[in-house]
Design an enzyme around this catalytic site. Sequence first.
Site, PDB file in Angstrom:
ATOM      1  N   ASP A 127       0.832  -1.210   0.000  1.00 15.76           N
ATOM      2  CA  ASP A 127       0.000   0.000   0.000  1.00 15.76           C
ATOM      3  C   ASP A 127       0.868   1.262   0.000  1.00 15.76           C
ATOM      4  OD1 ASP A 127      -2.415   1.381  -0.062  1.00 15.76           O
ATOM      5  OD2 ASP A 127      -2.685   1.334   2.112  1.00 15.76           O
ATOM      6  N   GLY A 179      -0.774  -2.152   7.568  1.00 12.09           N
ATOM      7  CA  GLY A 179      -1.989  -2.949   7.752  1.00 12.09           C
ATOM      8  C   GLY A 179      -2.237  -3.993   6.681  1.00 12.09           C
TER       9      GLY A 179
END
Length: 113
Positions: A26, A50
């Site tokens: 990400d 995450g």
Amino acid sequence: MSIWKICHDTSAGLSHIHSHGIVHQDIKPSNIFFVTNARFGAMCKIGDFGLAGSIGSSGDGQEGDTRYLAPELLASATRRPTSDIFGLGLTLYEIATDEQIEMPPDGPRWHQL
């Protein structure tokens, strides 16, 4: 902070996490943080792990921001360092040009990019 410093620090961070078998998954401007360091001055750090996982593992269907999603993730959910490099490239382009990239969410236009 110069684009070259952002590129250097973020690339070094990616090299470090990749050497430990981790893919961030990400990479985007909002996940690059600026911090001060007494020895090195301003530095960039990668945050928000995450969605991170082991290189070669398969994702659970969750993906990072589609604007920074690497093309190979359409064909396979297997985590690869190349997806982080793709996100870094788009991030650097966006920072260098000071504009947001209009990325199509999917379909033929996305594949043309």
